[in-house]
Scaffold this motif. Structure first.
Motif, PDB file in Angstrom:
ATOM      1  N   GLU A   1       0.837  -1.204   0.000  1.00  0.00           N
ATOM      2  CA  GLU A   1       0.000   0.000   0.000  1.00  0.00           C
ATOM      3  C   GLU A   1       0.867   1.247   0.000  1.00  0.00           C
ATOM      4  N   ASP A   2       1.928   1.212   0.791  1.00  0.00           N
ATOM      5  CA  ASP A   2       2.807   2.375   0.863  1.00  0.00           C
ATOM      6  C   ASP A   2       3.502   2.612  -0.473  1.00  0.00           C
ATOM      7  N   GLN A   3       3.937   1.551  -1.111  1.00  0.00           N
ATOM      8  CA  GLN A   3       4.609   1.692  -2.402  1.00  0.00           C
ATOM      9  C   GLN A   3       3.660   2.261  -3.455  1.00  0.00           C
ATOM     10  N   ILE A   4       2.429   1.772  -3.459  1.00  0.00           N
ATOM     11  CA  ILE A   4       1.434   2.297  -4.394  1.00  0.00           C
ATOM     12  C   ILE A   4       1.193   3.779  -4.134  1.00  0.00           C
ATOM     13  N   GLY A   5       1.087   4.138  -2.861  1.00  0.00           N
ATOM     14  CA  GLY A   5       0.862   5.531  -2.501  1.00  0.00           C
ATOM     15  C   GLY A   5       1.993   6.435  -2.939  1.00  0.00           C
ATOM     16  N   GLN A   6       3.227   5.975  -2.802  1.00  0.00           N
ATOM     17  CA  GLN A   6       4.376   6.772  -3.238  1.00  0.00           C
ATOM     18  C   GLN A   6       4.302   7.072  -4.737  1.00  0.00           C
ATOM     19  N   LYS A   7       3.964   6.057  -5.508  1.00  0.00           N
ATOM     20  CA  LYS A   7       3.888   6.244  -6.967  1.00  0.00           C
ATOM     21  C   LYS A   7       2.768   7.204  -7.337  1.00  0.00           C
ATOM     22  N   LYS A   8       1.627   7.071  -6.683  1.00  0.00           N
ATOM     23  CA  LYS A   8       0.507   7.964  -6.987  1.00  0.00           C
ATOM     24  C   LYS A   8       0.810   9.399  -6.568  1.00  0.00           C
ATOM     25  N   TRP A   9       1.538   9.564  -5.466  1.00  0.00           N
ATOM     26  CA  TRP A   9       1.910  10.916  -5.048  1.00  0.00           C
ATOM     27  C   TRP A   9       2.847  11.550  -6.065  1.00  0.00           C
ATOM     28  N   SER A  10       3.773  10.786  -6.593  1.00  0.00           N
ATOM     29  CA  SER A  10       4.701  11.319  -7.585  1.00  0.00           C
ATOM     30  C   SER A  10       3.964  11.884  -8.794  1.00  0.00           C
ATOM     31  N   ALA A  11       2.803  11.294  -9.080  1.00  0.00           N
ATOM     32  CA  ALA A  11       2.048  11.724 -10.256  1.00  0.00           C
ATOM     33  C   ALA A  11       1.318  13.050 -10.045  1.00  0.00           C
ATOM     34  N   ILE A  12       1.083  13.448  -8.785  1.00  0.00           N
ATOM     35  CA  ILE A  12       0.317  14.685  -8.551  1.00  0.00           C
ATOM     36  C   ILE A  12       1.110  15.754  -7.814  1.00  0.00           C
ATOM     37  N   LYS A  13       2.338  15.458  -7.392  1.00  0.00           N
ATOM     38  CA  LYS A  13       3.019  16.409  -6.517  1.00  0.00           C
ATOM     39  C   LYS A  13       3.347  17.730  -7.216  1.00  0.00           C
ATOM     40  N   LYS A  14       3.529  17.713  -8.541  1.00  0.00           N
ATOM     41  CA  LYS A  14       3.755  18.976  -9.246  1.00  0.00           C
ATOM     42  C   LYS A  14       2.495  19.839  -9.215  1.00  0.00           C
ATOM     43  N   SER A  15       1.361  19.192  -9.345  1.00  0.00           N
ATOM     44  CA  SER A  15       0.101  19.926  -9.261  1.00  0.00           C
ATOM     45  C   SER A  15      -0.076  20.534  -7.885  1.00  0.00           C
ATOM     46  N   VAL A  16       0.268  19.779  -6.836  1.00  0.00           N
ATOM     47  CA  VAL A  16       0.158  20.286  -5.466  1.00  0.00           C
ATOM     48  C   VAL A  16       1.091  21.466  -5.267  1.00  0.00           C
ATOM     49  N   ALA A  17       2.310  21.367  -5.793  1.00  0.00           N
ATOM     50  CA  ALA A  17       3.287  22.451  -5.630  1.00  0.00           C
ATOM     51  C   ALA A  17       2.794  23.744  -6.266  1.00  0.00           C
ATOM     52  N   ALA A  18       1.996  23.634  -7.324  1.00  0.00           N
ATOM     53  CA  ALA A  18       1.527  24.826  -8.029  1.00  0.00           C
ATOM     54  C   ALA A  18       0.568  25.649  -7.187  1.00  0.00           C
ATOM     55  N   PHE A  19      -0.288  24.997  -6.388  1.00  0.00           N
ATOM     56  CA  PHE A  19      -1.247  25.777  -5.586  1.00  0.00           C
ATOM     57  C   PHE A  19      -0.908  25.807  -4.100  1.00  0.00           C
ATOM     58  N   ASN A  20       0.056  24.986  -3.661  1.00  0.00           N
ATOM     59  CA  ASN A  20       0.441  24.989  -2.254  1.00  0.00           C
ATOM     60  C   ASN A  20       1.946  24.779  -2.136  1.00  0.00           C
ATOM     61  N   PRO A  21       2.740  25.798  -2.476  1.00  0.00           N
ATOM     62  CA  PRO A  21       4.196  25.629  -2.425  1.00  0.00           C
ATOM     63  C   PRO A  21       4.728  25.340  -1.027  1.00  0.00           C
ATOM     64  N   ALA A  22       4.053  25.853   0.001  1.00  0.00           N
ATOM     65  CA  ALA A  22       4.529  25.595   1.364  1.00  0.00           C
ATOM     66  C   ALA A  22       4.423  24.114   1.700  1.00  0.00           C
ATOM     67  N   LEU A  23       3.315  23.490   1.322  1.00  0.00           N
ATOM     68  CA  LEU A  23       3.171  22.057   1.576  1.00  0.00           C
ATOM     69  C   LEU A  23       4.184  21.273   0.758  1.00  0.00           C
ATOM     70  N   SER A  24       4.456  21.717  -0.453  1.00  0.00           N
ATOM     71  CA  SER A  24       5.449  21.045  -1.286  1.00  0.00           C
ATOM     72  C   SER A  24       6.833  21.110  -0.642  1.00  0.00           C
ATOM     73  N   ARG A  25       7.174  22.260  -0.081  1.00  0.00           N
ATOM     74  CA  ARG A  25       8.469  22.379   0.602  1.00  0.00           C
ATOM     75  C   ARG A  25       8.532  21.446   1.802  1.00  0.00           C
ATOM     76  N   ARG A  26       7.433  21.371   2.560  1.00  0.00           N
ATOM     77  CA  ARG A  26       7.397  20.450   3.711  1.00  0.00           C
ATOM     78  C   ARG A  26       7.563  19.010   3.242  1.00  0.00           C
ATOM     79  N   ASP A  27       6.937  18.689   2.132  1.00  0.00           N
ATOM     80  CA  ASP A  27       7.034  17.328   1.620  1.00  0.00           C
ATOM     81  C   ASP A  27       8.474  16.970   1.243  1.00  0.00           C
TER      82      ASP A  27
END
Length: 376
Positions: free
Chosen positions: A218-244
Motif C-alpha cells: 500500500e505504501d509503495q502504491i501511494g508513493q507512486k501515486k503521489w509522484s504523479a500529482i506532486k507537481k500539481s500540489v506544488a503549483a497551488f500549495n508551495p509551502a506544503l510542497s516544501r514540507r514534503d
C-alpha cells in the motif's frame, strides 16, 4: 485500528509515557449467581430459565478469562519479560468474547441491560461495571503498540493529516469546501486506525504499521501515486510542497511508514484519493460527517464492495451478502458480538454504518480536533 480484509489489526493507542500501575485484576472479580436474579421492582429473587442461567455463566467465565489475560500481559510488561508474537491478539479476542457473551446475556435477560458507559458502547453489549477492564486493555495496547525506535514524529500530527487530505483533494479537482470535507475525513481515518497516535506499531499484526497502519505494498502504491500529482500540489500549495521535500529527505532510505508525514500521505494516495472526487455526492447521500468517515473507513476494510456500492446509485440500500465479506466486517468488530449479530447473512450499507458504533467515539474526537484546527 481496523482489520484489513485479509488479516487482523487492533484498536490501538500509542504509549508516550511511563508504565501505568496495573489495575487490580485478581481482586476485582465479578461474581454472578446463576440460579436467581434479584428483581429491582420486587426486591425478591426470580428463578432463571436454563437459557438465562447458561448465558449468565458464559458471561461470567468470559469476564474472568479477559481479566486473566489482562493480568498476564501486565505482569509480562512490568517485569520486562519477552512478549509472545502478536501479544495483542489474545487480548483482542478475549475482549470480543466478553462483549459477545454480554450481548447474548442481555438478549436472554433484558433486565441485565444497565447504565450507559463512558466508551459509548451500546449498553446491551457492555456492562458499565467493566469499564476498568477496558481502561486496562487500552493501557496495555498503549505499551505494546509503541512506535519503532527509528520512527520520525511530527510536532503537528493532526494538522499534517488535514493539510495532506485537503491538498490531495484539491489536486483531484475538489473546490475548497469539499476539500475541507476530505481533510476532515482523513483525520477521521487517522483516529480510526491509531486513536490519533502517530507512527504506531501493531501488537496484532506484523504487516501493518505507521500512522495509517498500511502494509508495504500500500505504501509503495501511494508513493507512486503521489509522484504523479506532486507537481500539481506544488503549483497551488508551495509551502506544503516544501514540507514534503523536507520530510522525504528526512526519511531517506527508511521505510516511509516510519515517518508520520510520508506514512499519511502514501496511505491517503493509495486507498482514498481516487474516491475524494465523490465527496460532494457522498455528502448528499450521507450528510452526517461521522457517516462519511465510516464510509471511507469501509474503503480500508472492504474496498471492492464499497467501490461497487458507490457506483450503484443506491449506496445506503446496496446489500452485502457474500459470506467472506461479512467475515471481514466481523473481523473489524461489525456484527461481531453475540449470536444474533453473528448469524446475519447479509446487510445493507446503511445497516453496516449503523453497526460501526465502536468507531463513533474516535470519529467524534476527530471531528472536534478538526474544528479546533480550522478555528485555530
Amino acid at each position: 485500528m481496523v482489520i484489513r480484509s485479509y488479516t487482523a489489526a487492533p484498536t490501538v493507542a500509542l504509549a508516550l509515557g511511563l508504565f501505568t500501575p496495573p489495575v487490580s485484576i485478581a481482586t476485582d472479580t465479578i461474581v454472578f449467581t446463576a440460579a436467581v436474579l434479584v428483581s429491582p421492582a420486587m426486591g425478591q429473587p426470580d428463578t432463571l430459565t436454563k437459557k438465562q442461567s447458561d448465558a449468565l455463566n458464559v458471561y461470567s467465565n468470559a469476564v474472568n478469562r479477559f481479566k486473566s489475560i489482562l493480568g498476564q500481559r501486565r505482569v509480562q510488561i512490568n517485569s520486562n519479560q519477552r512478549l509472545p508474537n502478536l501479544p495483542g491478539q489474545a487480548l483482542y479476542l478475549a475482549r470480543n468474547d466478553m462483549m459477545s457473551a454480554y450481548k447474548d446475556l442481555t438478549d436472554a435477560l433484558p433486565s441485565k441491560i444497565g447504565r450507559p458507559n463512558k466508551f459509548g458502547i451500546p449498553p446491551a453489549y457492555f456492562d458499565a461495571d467493566s469499564e476498568p477492564l477496558l481502561d486496562e486493555y487500552r493501557k496495555l495496547f498503549d505499551l505494546m503498540d509503541a512506535p519503532p525506535a527509528k520512527a520520525q514524529n511530527s510536532d503537528t500530527p493532526f494538522k499534517d493529516v488535514v493539510d495532506l487530505g485537503i491538498a490531495i483533494a484539491r489536486a483531484k479537482g475538489l473546490d475548497a469546501a469539499n476539500a475541507e470535507a476530505a481533510g476532515r475525513i482523513s483525520l477521521g481515518l487517522f483516529f480510526a486506525e491509531t486513536n490519533g497516535n502517530q507512527n504506531a506499531g501493531n501488537a496484532r499484526s506484523n504487516r501493518y504499521k505507521g500512522s495509517l497502519q498500511t502494509g508495504p505494498s500500500e505504501d509503495q502504491i501511494g508513493q507512486k501515486k503521489w509522484s504523479a500529482i506532486k507537481k500539481s500540489v506544488a503549483a497551488f500549495n508551495p509551502a506544503l510542497s516544501r514540507r514534503d521535500k523536507m520530510e522525504e529527505a528526512r526519511v531517506g532510505n527508511l521505510d516511509h511508514r516510519l515517518n508520520h508525514w510520508t506514512a499519511v500521505r502514501d496511505a491517503l494516495m493509495s486507498t482514498h484519493a481516487d474516491i475524494f472526487p465523490q465527496v460532494a455526492a457522498i455528502a448528499k447521500t450521507l450528510p452526517d460527517p461521522i457517516d462519511q468517515m465510516k464510509l471511507f473507513e469501509l474503503m480500508q476494510i472492504i474496498p471492492t464492495p464499497t467501490r461497487a456500492a458507490l457506483k450503484s446509485g443506491n449506496l445506503v440500500n446496496c446489500r452485502i451478502s457474500d459470506p467472506t465479506i461479512m467475515g471481514y466486517l466481523r473481523n473489524n468488530s461489525i456484527f461481531a458480538f453475540g449470536h444474533a449479530d453473528r448469524a446475519r447473512t447479509s446487510a445493507t450499507f446503511r445497516e453496516i454504518l449503523d453497526a460501526m458504533w465502536l468507531f463513533n467515539a474516535k470519529f467524534e474526537q476527530a471531528r472536534s480536533q478538526f474544528d479546533e484546527i480550522k478555528t485555530g
